[in-house]
Design a protein around this motif. Structure first.
Motif, PDB file in Angstrom:
ATOM      1  N   MET A   1       0.857  -1.166   0.000  1.00 27.01           N
ATOM      2  CA  MET A   1       0.000   0.000   0.000  1.00 27.01           C
ATOM      3  C   MET A   1       0.908   1.236   0.000  1.00 27.01           C
ATOM      4  O   MET A   1       1.817   1.323   0.808  1.00 27.01           O
ATOM      5  N   GLN A   2       0.648   2.161  -0.890  1.00 31.17           N
ATOM      6  CA  GLN A   2       1.448   3.370  -0.979  1.00 31.17           C
ATOM      7  C   GLN A   2       1.018   4.370   0.077  1.00 31.17           C
ATOM      8  O   GLN A   2      -0.061   4.260   0.666  1.00 31.17           O
ATOM      9  N   ILE A   3       1.841   5.378   0.307  1.00 31.11           N
ATOM     10  CA  ILE A   3       1.600   6.338   1.375  1.00 31.11           C
ATOM     11  C   ILE A   3       0.263   7.065   1.213  1.00 31.11           C
ATOM     12  O   ILE A   3      -0.445   7.279   2.182  1.00 31.11           O
ATOM     13  N   GLY A   4      -0.104   7.396  -0.011  1.00 33.79           N
ATOM     14  CA  GLY A   4      -1.383   8.070  -0.238  1.00 33.79           C
ATOM     15  C   GLY A   4      -2.564   7.182   0.107  1.00 33.79           C
ATOM     16  O   GLY A   4      -3.558   7.653   0.665  1.00 33.79           O
ATOM     17  N   ARG A  14       0.140  12.566   5.006  1.00 35.46           N
ATOM     18  CA  ARG A  14       1.387  11.928   4.578  1.00 35.46           C
ATOM     19  C   ARG A  14       2.541  12.354   5.483  1.00 35.46           C
ATOM     20  O   ARG A  14       3.412  11.555   5.791  1.00 35.46           O
ATOM     21  N   ASP A  15       2.515  13.620   5.910  1.00 39.12           N
ATOM     22  CA  ASP A  15       3.559  14.105   6.812  1.00 39.12           C
ATOM     23  C   ASP A  15       3.532  13.351   8.144  1.00 39.12           C
ATOM     24  O   ASP A  15       4.583  13.025   8.692  1.00 39.12           O
ATOM     25  N   THR A  16       2.339  13.086   8.652  1.00 36.65           N
ATOM     26  CA  THR A  16       2.222  12.329   9.900  1.00 36.65           C
ATOM     27  C   THR A  16       2.772  10.921   9.715  1.00 36.65           C
ATOM     28  O   THR A  16       3.493  10.409  10.573  1.00 36.65           O
ATOM     29  N   LEU A  17       2.442  10.299   8.602  1.00 36.16           N
ATOM     30  CA  LEU A  17       2.948   8.959   8.329  1.00 36.16           C
ATOM     31  C   LEU A  17       4.474   8.957   8.233  1.00 36.16           C
ATOM     32  O   LEU A  17       5.141   8.066   8.777  1.00 36.16           O
ATOM     33  N   LEU A  26       6.312   3.080  12.481  1.00 39.54           N
ATOM     34  CA  LEU A  26       5.755   2.564  11.245  1.00 39.54           C
ATOM     35  C   LEU A  26       6.918   2.192  10.325  1.00 39.54           C
ATOM     36  O   LEU A  26       7.905   2.916  10.263  1.00 39.54           O
ATOM     37  N   THR A  27       6.793   1.065   9.667  1.00 44.32           N
ATOM     38  CA  THR A  27       7.854   0.661   8.742  1.00 44.32           C
ATOM     39  C   THR A  27       7.275   0.441   7.354  1.00 44.32           C
ATOM     40  O   THR A  27       6.123   0.033   7.202  1.00 44.32           O
ATOM     41  N   ALA A  28       8.097   0.747   6.382  1.00 41.61           N
ATOM     42  CA  ALA A  28       7.711   0.552   4.984  1.00 41.61           C
ATOM     43  C   ALA A  28       8.909   0.010   4.221  1.00 41.61           C
ATOM     44  O   ALA A  28      10.054   0.316   4.549  1.00 41.61           O
ATOM     45  N   ARG A  29       8.605  -0.795   3.243  1.00 46.65           N
ATOM     46  CA  ARG A  29       9.648  -1.230   2.313  1.00 46.65           C
ATOM     47  C   ARG A  29       9.724  -0.184   1.206  1.00 46.65           C
ATOM     48  O   ARG A  29       8.759   0.520   0.950  1.00 46.65           O
ATOM     49  N   TYR A  35       9.260   4.480  -4.010  1.00 45.21           N
ATOM     50  CA  TYR A  35       8.012   4.685  -3.287  1.00 45.21           C
ATOM     51  C   TYR A  35       7.965   3.796  -2.051  1.00 45.21           C
ATOM     52  O   TYR A  35       8.478   2.677  -2.050  1.00 45.21           O
ATOM     53  N   ARG A  36       7.319   4.304  -1.009  1.00 50.35           N
ATOM     54  CA  ARG A  36       7.113   3.505   0.191  1.00 50.35           C
ATOM     55  C   ARG A  36       6.017   2.476  -0.080  1.00 50.35           C
ATOM     56  O   ARG A  36       5.021   2.778  -0.723  1.00 50.35           O
ATOM     57  N   ASP A  37       6.194   1.302   0.483  1.00 46.78           N
ATOM     58  CA  ASP A  37       5.200   0.235   0.362  1.00 46.78           C
ATOM     59  C   ASP A  37       4.890  -0.266   1.770  1.00 46.78           C
ATOM     60  O   ASP A  37       5.723  -0.902   2.397  1.00 46.78           O
TER      61      ASP A  37
END
Length: 123
Positions: A1-4, A14-17, A26-29, A35-37
């Motif tokens: 899932m992308q940040i948006g 998005r800034d909070t994320l 919070l972690t993202a690949r 892009y963050r996933d």
């Protein structure tokens, strides 16, 4: 899932994320395109974080409690203990605020010609 998509699913900006990610909440690949996933369970985790904040927990307290969601079957007792500590903390703050209020009320009862903050006056 992308940040948006995550922002839309949680109602967070998005800034909070990005801020939560920077703090380690919070972690993202990263995809090949940069892009963050985010994993699907990120939305549930963020709802937990927001609820904890609504209940008066700080981000530092939430960060310290991260293992609570890692093992939900055993988290109940730990979470109840954290809630009991928070209730006790709030009770202490209520007592302190009541004492502060009483001191302010006493100052208001002093003659109006005198400065209520004059040195030497006990609260």
């Amino acid at each position: 899932m992308q940040i948006g998509e995550l922002a839309l699913a949680t109602g967070l900006s998005r800034d909070t994320l990005r801020f939560y990610e920077k703090r380690g909440l919070l972690t993202a690949r990263r995809r090949g395109n940069g892009y963050r996933d985010y994993p699907p369970e990120a939305a549930d985790w963020l709802r937990y974080v927001r609820m904890a904040q609504t209940l008066g927990f700080t981000l530092a307290e939430i960060e310290a409690g991260l293992p609570l969601l890692a093992n939900p079957e055993q988290a109940g007792a730990e979470l109840r203990a954290a809630l009991r500590r928070k209730v006790a903390e709030i009770d202490t703050r209520i007592t302190a605020l009541a004492e502060l209020r009483a001191g302010l009320a006493r100052r208001l009862e002093e003659p109006m010609a005198a400065c209520p903050l004059q040195a030497g006056k006990a609260v």
